[in-house]
Write an enzyme that holds these catalytic residues in place. Structure first.
Site, PDB file in Angstrom:
ATOM      1  N   GLU A  94       0.835  -1.193   0.000  1.00 34.95           N
ATOM      2  CA  GLU A  94       0.000   0.000   0.000  1.00 34.95           C
ATOM      3  C   GLU A  94       0.875   1.250   0.000  1.00 34.95           C
ATOM      4  OE1 GLU A  94      -4.228  -1.229   1.857  1.00 34.95           O
ATOM      5  OE2 GLU A  94      -2.746  -0.764   3.379  1.00 34.95           O
ATOM      6  N   CYS A 107       3.570   8.718   0.784  1.00 30.33           N
ATOM      7  CA  CYS A 107       4.139   7.834   1.803  1.00 30.33           C
ATOM      8  C   CYS A 107       4.358   6.480   1.132  1.00 30.33           C
ATOM      9  CB  CYS A 107       3.159   7.725   2.971  1.00 30.33           C
ATOM     10  SG  CYS A 107       3.690   6.580   4.252  1.00 30.33           S
ATOM     11  N   CYS A 114       7.020  -6.567   7.327  1.00 29.90           N
ATOM     12  CA  CYS A 114       8.156  -6.066   8.105  1.00 29.90           C
ATOM     13  C   CYS A 114       8.543  -7.147   9.108  1.00 29.90           C
ATOM     14  CB  CYS A 114       7.791  -4.787   8.850  1.00 29.90           C
ATOM     15  SG  CYS A 114       9.157  -4.107   9.839  1.00 29.90           S
ATOM     16  N   CYS A 118       6.863  -4.832  15.801  1.00 30.68           N
ATOM     17  CA  CYS A 118       6.350  -3.935  16.841  1.00 30.68           C
ATOM     18  C   CYS A 118       4.876  -4.295  17.069  1.00 30.68           C
ATOM     19  CB  CYS A 118       6.488  -2.480  16.421  1.00 30.68           C
ATOM     20  SG  CYS A 118       8.189  -2.046  15.968  1.00 30.68           S
ATOM     21  N   CYS A 121       1.711  -2.363  15.515  1.00 29.43           N
ATOM     22  CA  CYS A 121       1.749  -1.992  14.091  1.00 29.43           C
ATOM     23  C   CYS A 121       1.188  -3.129  13.231  1.00 29.43           C
ATOM     24  CB  CYS A 121       3.196  -1.698  13.693  1.00 29.43           C
ATOM     25  SG  CYS A 121       3.465  -1.525  11.920  1.00 29.43           S
ATOM     26  N   CYS A 338      -0.636   5.845  10.174  1.00 31.08           N
ATOM     27  CA  CYS A 338       0.623   5.203  10.556  1.00 31.08           C
ATOM     28  C   CYS A 338       0.329   3.830  11.128  1.00 31.08           C
ATOM     29  CB  CYS A 338       1.330   5.996  11.639  1.00 31.08           C
ATOM     30  SG  CYS A 338       1.761   7.652  11.171  1.00 31.08           S
TER      31      CYS A 338
HETATM   32  N1  SAH Z   1       9.485   0.958  10.003  1.00 30.40           N
HETATM   33  C1  SAH Z   1       9.588   2.362  10.052  1.00 30.40           C
HETATM   34  C2  SAH Z   1       8.695   3.088   9.073  1.00 30.40           C
HETATM   35  C3  SAH Z   1       7.288   2.571   8.903  1.00 30.40           C
HETATM   36  S1  SAH Z   1       6.221   2.765  10.275  1.00 30.40           S
HETATM   37  C4  SAH Z   1       9.352   2.855  11.472  1.00 30.40           C
HETATM   38  O1  SAH Z   1       8.923   2.055  12.292  1.00 30.40           O
HETATM   39  O2  SAH Z   1       9.660   4.006  11.733  1.00 30.40           O
HETATM   40  C5  SAH Z   1       5.806   4.478  10.210  1.00 30.40           C
HETATM   41  C6  SAH Z   1       5.452   5.071  11.546  1.00 30.40           C
HETATM   42  O3  SAH Z   1       4.186   4.576  12.015  1.00 30.40           O
HETATM   43  C7  SAH Z   1       6.440   4.755  12.649  1.00 30.40           C
HETATM   44  O4  SAH Z   1       6.723   5.909  13.384  1.00 30.40           O
HETATM   45  C8  SAH Z   1       5.682   3.759  13.479  1.00 30.40           C
HETATM   46  O5  SAH Z   1       6.168   3.658  14.778  1.00 30.40           O
HETATM   47  C9  SAH Z   1       4.299   4.304  13.399  1.00 30.40           C
HETATM   48  N2  SAH Z   1       3.241   3.378  13.783  1.00 30.40           N
HETATM   49  C10 SAH Z   1       3.194   2.054  13.605  1.00 30.40           C
HETATM   50  N3  SAH Z   1       2.031   1.554  14.068  1.00 30.40           N
HETATM   51  C11 SAH Z   1       1.329   2.606  14.547  1.00 30.40           C
HETATM   52  C12 SAH Z   1       0.037   2.749  15.130  1.00 30.40           C
HETATM   53  N4  SAH Z   1      -0.762   1.690  15.306  1.00 30.40           N
HETATM   54  N5  SAH Z   1      -0.377   3.982  15.491  1.00 30.40           N
HETATM   55  C13 SAH Z   1       0.422   5.058  15.285  1.00 30.40           C
HETATM   56  N6  SAH Z   1       1.637   4.989  14.731  1.00 30.40           N
HETATM   57  C14 SAH Z   1       2.090   3.780  14.364  1.00 30.40           C
HETATM   58 FE1  SF4 Z   2       8.138  -2.523  11.165  1.00 35.33          FE
HETATM   59 FE2  SF4 Z   2       5.821  -1.445  11.935  1.00 35.33          FE
HETATM   60 FE3  SF4 Z   2       7.859  -1.630  13.672  1.00 35.33          FE
HETATM   61 FE4  SF4 Z   2       7.982   0.134  11.613  1.00 35.33          FE
HETATM   62  S1  SF4 Z   2       6.537   0.166  13.316  1.00 35.33           S
HETATM   63  S2  SF4 Z   2       9.586  -1.300  12.310  1.00 35.33           S
HETATM   64  S3  SF4 Z   2       6.894  -1.053  10.026  1.00 35.33           S
HETATM   65  S4  SF4 Z   2       6.773  -3.359  12.733  1.00 35.33           S
END
Ligand code: SAH
Ligand code: SF4
Length: 349
Positions: A94, A107, A114, A118, A121, A338
């Site tokens: 996406e 974006c 990934c 986390c 996410c 995000c």
């Molecule tokens: N992997 C990279 C970039 C992709 S994630 C990273 O982690 O930075 C992009 C952003 O979305 C990151 O700051 C991540 O921490 C945030 N993010 C992920 N899941 C989220 C959620 N459920 N609510 C708000 N931000 C989130």
């Molecule tokens: Fe990967 Fe999501 Fe963690 Fe970014 S926030 S490193 S996309 S698992």
């Protein structure tokens, strides 16, 4: 799939070599590069200053846009559009286009899924499939650039905040930046790019040596190792002290202010004491904090902080001299916020 070469995988010099291998003069490379990145023409048949035979030959050998749109969603306010794109091997990703006053930001995703897991996410929960190539990253930008061109406008910013961890796919990410930055084509200034990383220290240090001042956003989410180990598992490998030292180096080398992303999760990382801990951690670093109310995902019980908690957190940071912004929830109604991106088509609700 065909064995056609993907031209957006090639920086200018490599494209010029490819053209030379075809026995063509070097000005043909300039023409081709300008068609793709300046005129945003992806079909050889439309490259009217190339001889017809050459257009035919190249369309048998090469492709320019590898991505096929499967589904497009636009938010109710019309400011955010998300597209599900199919890659040549059938995988999907996406990408999101966001309109702000005077800015049009794409974006992009850098991986299918990934590996870093986390827990809050959606991308992390789906696991890792594969890296994107440089051309597949470039293709996402060109896809939206072409649409904006038809509306008489253009992309102003590219953020690497979609699916995946850009610094875990370092080569392709930087190849895409260098191609899109090239003044002979797309010509987007270095400062218009922002890489968001979960905090891969060797990647940050390498970025500091690239000689291009792209923006760096670091996803922090916690100000002590015990909590960050839980929210961002890779913290066990690159704990906060090492991460902050790499950030300091980035600021010193590039002169650029770093953004720290902090998703506020109710009752987990959002009390005023944690704001003070964050302020101590960032003291003396040229930086800005983006506070993001957590976007809910289906797989996880974490809830966004309330507005009062967010404001109290921000006040505390402010009091301790740390500048912050509360990020507006963008495209939440279409799951384009995000951490909400994933690679499957959703069933209609
Ligand atoms: N992997 C990279 C970039 C992709 S994630 C990273 O982690 O930075 C992009 C952003 O979305 C990151 O700051 C991540 O921490 C945030 N993010 C992920 N899941 C989220 C959620 N459920 N609510 C708000 N931000 C989130
Ligand atoms: Fe990967 Fe999501 Fe963690 Fe970014 S926030 S490193 S996309 S698992």
């Amino acid at each position: 799939m065909s064995a056609k070469i993907l031209l957006t995988d090639l920086p200018y010099e490599q494209l010029a070599s490819w053209v030379a291998e075809q026995g063509e003069p070097s000005f043909r490379a300039q023409q081709l590069f300008a068609w793709i990145y300046h005129s945003l023409v992806f079909d050889f048949a439309d490259m009217t200053n190339l001889p017809l035979g050459l257009r035919q030959k190249w369309s048998d050998l090469a492709i320019i846009q590898p991505l096929q749109p499967l589904e497009t969603l636009t938010s109710a306010d019309g400011l955010t559009t998300k597209v599900l794109l199919e890659l040549p091997d059938g995988d999907t990703i996406e990408s999101v286009l966001m309109h702000y006053e005077g800015r049009h930001t794409v974006c992009v995703s850098t991986q299918v899924g990934c590996a870093l897991g986390c827990p809050f996410c959606a991308t992390g929960q789906s696991g890792f499939k594969r890296n994107l190539s440089g051309g597949e990253i470039v293709g996402q930008v060109l896809y939206f650039a072409r649409q904006l061109q038809e509306q008489g406008t253009a992309i102003t910013n590219v953020v690497f905040m979609g699916m995946g961890e850009p610094l875990a796919n370092y080569e392709a990410t930087w190849q895409a930046i260098r191609i899109l930055n090239d003044h002979r084509g797309f010509n987007l200034g270095a400062r218009r790019f922002t890489i968001s990383t979960v905090g891969l220290v060797p990647g940050i240090r390498r970025m500091a040596q690239e000689g291009l001042s792209v923006g760096l956003a670091v996803s922090l989410h916690a100000a002590n190792n015990a909590l960050r180990d839980r929210l961002v598992p890779i913290n066990k490998r690159y704990p906060l002290a090492e991460l902050l030292a790499a950030c300091q180096e980035y600021v010193q080398r590039t002169g650029r202010r770093i953004s720290f992303e902090y998703a506020l999760i109710q009752g987990v990382n959002d009390d005023p004491g944690q704001a003070r801990e964050l302020a101590h951690l960032l003291r003396g670093l040229l930086c800005h904090v983006n506070l993001i109310p957590l976007n809910p995902t289906a797989e996880c019980d974490y809830q966004p902080s309330t507005r009062e908690r967010i404001m109290a957190f921000r006040r505390e940071l402010n009091r301790m001299g740390i500048a912050s912004t509360v990020r507006l929830g963008r495209g939440i109604d279409i799951q384009a916020g995000c951490g909400q991106l994933r690679s499957r088509q959703r069933k209609a609700a």
